[in-house]
Write a protein that holds these residues in place. Sequence first.
Motif, mmCIF file in Angstrom:
data_model
loop_
_atom_site.group_PDB
_atom_site.id
_atom_site.type_symbol
_atom_site.label_atom_id
_atom_site.label_comp_id
_atom_site.label_asym_id
_atom_site.label_seq_id
_atom_site.Cartn_x
_atom_site.Cartn_y
_atom_site.Cartn_z
ATOM 1 N N LEU A 75 -32.066 -24.415 -50.872
ATOM 2 C CA LEU A 75 -31.207 -23.101 -50.709
ATOM 3 C C LEU A 75 -30.216 -23.322 -49.710
ATOM 4 O O LEU A 75 -30.607 -23.084 -48.344
ATOM 5 N N TYR A 76 -28.865 -23.206 -50.226
ATOM 6 C CA TYR A 76 -27.810 -23.308 -49.078
ATOM 7 C C TYR A 76 -26.684 -22.331 -49.109
ATOM 8 O O TYR A 76 -26.807 -21.649 -50.131
ATOM 9 N N PRO A 84 -42.015 -33.568 -42.245
ATOM 10 C CA PRO A 84 -41.296 -34.920 -42.402
ATOM 11 C C PRO A 84 -40.672 -34.969 -43.853
ATOM 12 O O PRO A 84 -39.607 -35.444 -43.835
ATOM 13 N N VAL A 85 -41.246 -34.572 -44.785
ATOM 14 C CA VAL A 85 -40.620 -34.777 -46.109
ATOM 15 C C VAL A 85 -39.533 -33.771 -46.368
ATOM 16 O O VAL A 85 -38.474 -34.280 -46.672
ATOM 17 N N PRO A 86 -39.740 -32.520 -46.335
ATOM 18 C CA PRO A 86 -38.506 -31.617 -46.299
ATOM 19 C C PRO A 86 -37.294 -32.107 -45.441
ATOM 20 O O PRO A 86 -36.344 -31.939 -45.934
ATOM 21 N N GLN A 87 -37.658 -32.656 -44.331
ATOM 22 C CA GLN A 87 -36.476 -33.031 -43.409
ATOM 23 C C GLN A 87 -35.815 -34.196 -44.009
ATOM 24 O O GLN A 87 -34.495 -34.375 -44.070
ATOM 25 N N PHE A 143 -29.841 -34.991 -48.981
ATOM 26 C CA PHE A 143 -28.899 -33.900 -49.384
ATOM 27 C C PHE A 143 -27.692 -33.800 -48.792
ATOM 28 O O PHE A 143 -26.474 -33.759 -49.310
ATOM 29 N N MET A 144 -27.537 -33.700 -47.455
ATOM 30 C CA MET A 144 -26.553 -33.434 -46.523
ATOM 31 C C MET A 144 -25.657 -34.917 -46.837
ATOM 32 O O MET A 144 -24.448 -34.819 -46.742
ATOM 33 N N GLU A 145 -26.299 -35.932 -46.560
ATOM 34 C CA GLU A 145 -25.548 -37.376 -46.904
ATOM 35 C C GLU A 145 -24.918 -37.181 -48.084
ATOM 36 O O GLU A 145 -23.680 -37.594 -48.401
ATOM 37 N N THR A 146 -25.526 -36.862 -49.348
ATOM 38 C CA THR A 146 -24.953 -36.821 -50.550
ATOM 39 C C THR A 146 -23.809 -35.995 -50.832
ATOM 40 O O THR A 146 -22.927 -36.021 -51.500
ATOM 41 N N ASN A 147 -24.223 -34.803 -50.070
ATOM 42 C CA ASN A 147 -22.949 -33.668 -50.026
ATOM 43 C C ASN A 147 -22.003 -33.714 -49.108
ATOM 44 O O ASN A 147 -21.217 -32.734 -48.956
ATOM 45 N N GLY A 176 -33.263 -34.228 -57.236
ATOM 46 C CA GLY A 176 -34.111 -35.516 -57.434
ATOM 47 C C GLY A 176 -35.679 -35.239 -57.296
ATOM 48 O O GLY A 176 -36.186 -33.918 -57.263
ATOM 49 N N CYS A 177 -36.385 -36.344 -57.233
ATOM 50 C CA CYS A 177 -37.727 -36.455 -57.203
ATOM 51 C C CYS A 177 -38.258 -37.084 -56.131
ATOM 52 O O CYS A 177 -37.612 -38.383 -55.830
#
Length: 144
Positions: free
Chosen positions: A10-11, A127-130, A136-140, A70-71
């Motif tokens: 959620l951003y 670690p996984v949420p990070q 997500f930040m890289e993609t967007n 994504g998954c």
Amino acid sequence: MKTEVAIAILYQEDKFLMQLRDNNPNIVYPAHWALFGGHIEAGETPEVAVQREILEEIGYTLPSTFSKFGCYPDEKVFRHVFCAPLTVELNQLVLNEGWDMSLMTPEDIRVGASYSSVSTDVRPLAPVPQKILLDFMETNGSSN
């Protein structure tokens, strides 16, 4: 059989809503920052599950524009990750699950830790949420 969960990025502007998980040694990543969401119940699609979980956890109805990001499977959990804008102010949300919630900056995500006013100290990101948020930040093209 792997546990299936549906979680949401959620951003709001250039920040991300995170949940500080309860400080309970019987849960995964206790007292760590993570994304909101949870288990997919029998007969639910991931899309229905993420909407239900977000409504239960913070009283927020996902906008109709939410989409699958994504998954992220690992040896124990299959994570269905969705993303959506947070269209209300933080003070309009009701934390029904977890210890604290906060809007984190991309810098907080990269550092992997953030201060909680409830625990009154700096807590690590799980670690996984990070990893999900960094992807997500890289993609967007998230700045900062």
